[in-house]
Write a protein that holds these residues in place. Structure first.
Motif, PDB file in Angstrom:
ATOM      1  N   ASN A 127       0.830  -1.212   0.000  1.00  0.00           N
ATOM      2  CA  ASN A 127       0.000   0.000   0.000  1.00  0.00           C
ATOM      3  C   ASN A 127       0.859   1.254   0.000  1.00  0.00           C
ATOM      4  N   SER A 130       2.300   1.925  -3.432  1.00  0.00           N
ATOM      5  CA  SER A 130       1.264   2.475  -4.314  1.00  0.00           C
ATOM      6  C   SER A 130       1.026   3.948  -4.013  1.00  0.00           C
ATOM      7  N   ASN A 131       0.988   4.292  -2.722  1.00  0.00           N
ATOM      8  CA  ASN A 131       0.795   5.697  -2.335  1.00  0.00           C
ATOM      9  C   ASN A 131       1.946   6.566  -2.827  1.00  0.00           C
ATOM     10  N   ALA A 133       3.863   5.976  -5.419  1.00  0.00           N
ATOM     11  CA  ALA A 133       3.772   6.087  -6.874  1.00  0.00           C
ATOM     12  C   ALA A 133       2.783   7.187  -7.254  1.00  0.00           C
ATOM     13  N   GLN A 134       1.666   7.251  -6.530  1.00  0.00           N
ATOM     14  CA  GLN A 134       0.669   8.289  -6.788  1.00  0.00           C
ATOM     15  C   GLN A 134       1.233   9.672  -6.451  1.00  0.00           C
TER      16      GLN A 134
END
Length: 222
Positions: A127, A130-131, A133-134
């Motif tokens: 998670n 992913s955060n 990357a955003q």
């Protein structure tokens, strides 16, 4: 250990279980002085680093030699987590201590061992990547804006979200100038211009968006 438990990577991991996991793997706690370089852009990223004390900044140097601050990182956040694995696992920015710093370091091999015994840690790790990357995607989009007004408009719209009303800037003008990679006087002029044009109403750190459509138009200007 109390500081380590608060790291989002260990959310849902039982404290006693974490103690036992760490007793079976290798880790370090390292200290750094203010302004010391913790990692340089291009260095290989082979370990997970978690902030325990102090503050660090991620800083990128543009082709002209100007330093652009990407972000400040404080406990209990991890550092450069998205760059530990993969073929090109190199730090993309310099990491520099803002203050005296303590950092928990876990080797790549130890990370894999911890993933194998703790499902919550594995899920939290994925998670967090992913955060990041955003966040980096948003940062790249932000840096593509050519004008200071465009950068400022993007920043204000992100802070406001879909809501109307007053925004309180979480950073000083000096900090924002560093974030945008511009001088403080240039940022101040852009802020005043938006105010004088009736697009926003600015009083110190208090900002009110008066015309959202015109503010959005600033994103499209070269």
């Amino acid at each position: 250990m109390d500081k380590l438990y608060k790291c989002p990577l260990f959310k849902g991991v039982n404290a006693d279980d974490l103690d036992q996991y760490l007793s079976n793997i290798h880790y370090q706690v390292k200290k750094y002085n203010k302004d010391q370089i913790i990692a340089q852009a291009g260095d290989q990223c082979n370990s997970l680093m978690i902030m325990l004390k102090g503050s660090v900044k991620g800083e990128m140097i543009d082709p002209s030699g100007k330093a652009i601050k990407i972000e400040d990182i404080e406990p209990p956040k991890p550092l450069a987590i998205a760059f530990i694995f993969g073929q090109n696992n190199y730090y993309p920015v310099n990491i520099i201590a803002n203050t005296e710093v303590e950092i928990f370091k876990l080797s790549k091999e130890s990370i894999i061992q911890l993933m194998q015994v703790s499902a919550p840690f594995l899920q939290n790790f994925m998670n967090n990547i992913s955060n990041r990357a955003q966040f980096l995607s948003d940062k790249i989009r932000f840096l593509t804006f050519q004008t200071i007004r465009g950068k400022l408009a993007h920043y204000l719209l992100q802070l406001a979200g879909p809501l109307e009303g007053e925004i309180i800037l979480p950073k000083s003008q000096e900090e924002l100038a560093s974030l945008f990679g511009v001088t403080r006087p240039s940022l101040g002029r852009a802020l005043r211009d938006l105010h004088n044009d009736g697009i926003i109403e600015a009083h110190g750190k208090s900002i009110k968006i008066l015309n959202r459509d015109l503010l959005i138009q600033q994103l499209k200007k070269d």
